[in-house]
Motif scaffolding. Structure first.
Motif, PDB file in Angstrom:
ATOM      1  N   THR A  44      27.290  39.980  31.958  1.00 29.15           N
ATOM      2  CA  THR A  44      27.652  40.707  32.668  1.00 29.15           C
ATOM      3  C   THR A  44      29.757  40.252  32.032  1.00 29.15           C
ATOM      4  N   LEU A  45      30.114  38.677  32.829  1.00 27.25           N
ATOM      5  CA  LEU A  45      31.223  38.054  30.927  1.00 27.25           C
ATOM      6  C   LEU A  45      31.248  38.660  29.903  1.00 27.25           C
ATOM      7  N   THR A  46      30.618  38.685  29.685  1.00 25.79           N
ATOM      8  CA  THR A  46      30.364  38.689  27.821  1.00 25.79           C
ATOM      9  C   THR A  46      30.569  40.244  27.825  1.00 25.79           C
ATOM     10  N   ASP A  47      29.648  41.119  28.545  1.00 25.17           N
ATOM     11  CA  ASP A  47      30.460  42.508  27.871  1.00 25.17           C
ATOM     12  C   ASP A  47      31.121  42.607  28.577  1.00 25.17           C
ATOM     13  N   LEU A  48      31.765  42.485  29.690  1.00 27.50           N
ATOM     14  CA  LEU A  48      32.977  42.445  29.954  1.00 27.50           C
ATOM     15  C   LEU A  48      34.088  42.177  28.628  1.00 27.50           C
ATOM     16  N   VAL A  49      34.457  40.375  28.849  1.00 30.50           N
ATOM     17  CA  VAL A  49      35.254  40.510  27.149  1.00 30.50           C
ATOM     18  C   VAL A  49      35.000  40.835  26.099  1.00 30.50           C
ATOM     19  N   LYS A  50      33.979  41.437  25.519  1.00 26.78           N
ATOM     20  CA  LYS A  50      33.623  41.836  24.456  1.00 26.78           C
ATOM     21  C   LYS A  50      34.296  43.783  24.035  1.00 26.78           C
ATOM     22  N   LYS A  51      34.616  43.783  25.928  1.00 24.20           N
ATOM     23  CA  LYS A  51      35.242  45.079  25.434  1.00 24.20           C
ATOM     24  C   LYS A  51      36.476  45.170  25.544  1.00 24.20           C
ATOM     25  N   LYS A  52      37.111  43.994  25.762  1.00 16.38           N
ATOM     26  CA  LYS A  52      38.826  43.908  26.637  1.00 16.38           C
ATOM     27  C   LYS A  52      39.030  42.475  26.464  1.00 16.38           C
ATOM     28  N   LYS A  53      39.886  42.121  25.262  1.00 20.38           N
ATOM     29  CA  LYS A  53      40.817  40.965  25.610  1.00 20.38           C
ATOM     30  C   LYS A  53      41.690  40.506  26.596  1.00 20.38           C
ATOM     31  N   LEU A  54      41.282  39.230  27.079  1.00 15.10           N
ATOM     32  CA  LEU A  54      42.486  38.810  27.485  1.00 15.10           C
ATOM     33  C   LEU A  54      43.437  38.574  27.332  1.00 15.10           C
ATOM     34  N   GLY A  55      44.358  38.722  27.293  1.00 14.52           N
ATOM     35  CA  GLY A  55      46.312  38.477  26.821  1.00 14.52           C
ATOM     36  C   GLY A  55      45.678  39.403  25.203  1.00 14.52           C
ATOM     37  N   GLU A  56      47.368  38.877  24.305  1.00 11.07           N
ATOM     38  CA  GLU A  56      47.448  38.500  23.728  1.00 11.07           C
ATOM     39  C   GLU A  56      46.685  39.071  22.429  1.00 11.07           C
ATOM     40  N   THR A  57      45.994  37.947  22.263  1.00  9.36           N
ATOM     41  CA  THR A  57      45.351  37.508  21.026  1.00  9.36           C
ATOM     42  C   THR A  57      44.500  37.292  21.484  1.00  9.36           C
ATOM     43  N   PRO A  58      43.214  37.626  20.522  1.00 10.20           N
ATOM     44  CA  PRO A  58      41.751  37.781  20.657  1.00 10.20           C
ATOM     45  C   PRO A  58      41.495  36.082  21.222  1.00 10.20           C
ATOM     46  N   ASP A  59      40.073  36.679  22.115  1.00 12.99           N
ATOM     47  CA  ASP A  59      39.718  35.515  22.404  1.00 12.99           C
ATOM     48  C   ASP A  59      38.406  34.584  21.998  1.00 12.99           C
ATOM     49  N   TYR A  60      38.393  33.657  22.525  1.00 16.71           N
ATOM     50  CA  TYR A  60      37.080  32.752  21.801  1.00 16.71           C
ATOM     51  C   TYR A  60      35.845  32.197  22.451  1.00 16.71           C
ATOM     52  N   TRP A  61      34.790  31.678  22.241  1.00 16.99           N
ATOM     53  CA  TRP A  61      33.495  31.252  22.621  1.00 16.99           C
ATOM     54  C   TRP A  61      33.603  29.783  21.992  1.00 16.99           C
ATOM     55  N   LEU A  62      33.726  28.748  22.692  1.00 17.65           N
ATOM     56  CA  LEU A  62      33.631  27.792  22.531  1.00 17.65           C
ATOM     57  C   LEU A  62      31.954  27.626  22.837  1.00 17.65           C
ATOM     58  N   THR A  63      31.588  27.318  21.084  1.00 12.40           N
ATOM     59  CA  THR A  63      29.342  27.475  21.723  1.00 12.40           C
ATOM     60  C   THR A  63      29.219  26.059  21.187  1.00 12.40           C
ATOM     61  N   LYS A  64      28.239  26.147  21.603  1.00 12.68           N
ATOM     62  CA  LYS A  64      27.418  24.756  20.859  1.00 12.68           C
ATOM     63  C   LYS A  64      26.023  25.221  20.661  1.00 12.68           C
ATOM     64  N   THR A  65      25.769  24.893  19.726  1.00  9.40           N
ATOM     65  CA  THR A  65      24.130  25.097  19.103  1.00  9.40           C
ATOM     66  C   THR A  65      23.418  23.930  19.989  1.00  9.40           C
ATOM     67  N   ASN A  66      22.016  24.805  20.668  1.00  4.47           N
ATOM     68  CA  ASN A  66      21.295  23.732  21.633  1.00  4.47           C
ATOM     69  C   ASN A  66      20.429  22.962  21.088  1.00  4.47           C
ATOM     70  N   PHE A  67      18.815  22.631  21.292  1.00  2.00           N
ATOM     71  CA  PHE A  67      18.115  21.400  21.055  1.00  2.00           C
ATOM     72  C   PHE A  67      17.195  22.960  20.099  1.00  2.00           C
ATOM     73  N   PHE A  68      17.104  24.040  20.724  1.00  2.00           N
ATOM     74  CA  PHE A  68      15.963  24.716  19.818  1.00  2.00           C
ATOM     75  C   PHE A  68      16.615  25.737  19.123  1.00  2.00           C
ATOM     76  N   GLY A  69      18.614  25.626  18.280  1.00  2.00           N
ATOM     77  CA  GLY A  69      18.852  25.802  17.647  1.00  2.00           C
ATOM     78  C   GLY A  69      19.334  26.808  17.709  1.00  2.00           C
ATOM     79  N   ALA A  70      19.662  27.326  19.179  1.00  2.00           N
ATOM     80  CA  ALA A  70      20.515  28.544  19.518  1.00  2.00           C
ATOM     81  C   ALA A  70      21.844  28.378  19.545  1.00  2.00           C
ATOM     82  N   ALA A  71      22.359  29.003  20.114  1.00  2.00           N
ATOM     83  CA  ALA A  71      24.014  29.367  20.517  1.00  2.00           C
ATOM     84  C   ALA A  71      23.887  29.274  21.854  1.00  2.00           C
TER      85      ALA A  71
END
Length: 111
Positions: A44-71
């Motif tokens: 739900t959060l991902t869908d909301l953020v995809k549609k509209k940025k929060l603030g004036e500049t683009p938003d970013y996910w801090l992402t980690k590669t998990n044990f299985f190699g997925a983000a």
């Protein structure tokens, strides 16, 4: 009384195994009771953020590669003048603290 043997038990076992492997058992069960799972909330959060940025500049996910190699999304960086720079600083900080992990930043918006 007739003994059907393991037939019905085997069918139930195969059906439950297929559900566990190909479905999302906890997600399905919780949806029956009206409770959202963590993944539902993140989606739900991902869908909301995809549609509209929060603030004036683009938003970013801090992402980690998990044990299985997925983000795995760890944090959402938004509302700063330099969202990307701050996200990269966080990734560097976490990689120094946890050198066996891989942290990086991904765009969160489609705009």
């Amino acid at each position: 009384m007739r003994d059907e043997g393991p037939g019905i038990g085997l069918i139930i076992l195969v059906a439950a195994g297929a559900w566990a492997i190909f479905g999302h058992p906890m997600r399905d069960v919780r949806s029956w009771t009206g409770n959202a799972t963590y993944q539902d909330q993140l989606d739900t959060l991902t869908d909301l953020v995809k549609k509209k940025k929060l603030g004036e500049t683009p938003d970013y996910w801090l992402t980690k590669t998990n044990f299985f190699g997925a983000a795995d999304r760890v944090a959402l960086v938004f509302g700063l003048m330099g969202d990307l720079e701050f996200c990269q600083d966080l990734a560097d900080l976490y990689e120094r603290k946890y050198p066996q992990s891989n942290y990086y930043c991904l765009p969160a918006n489609n705009e």
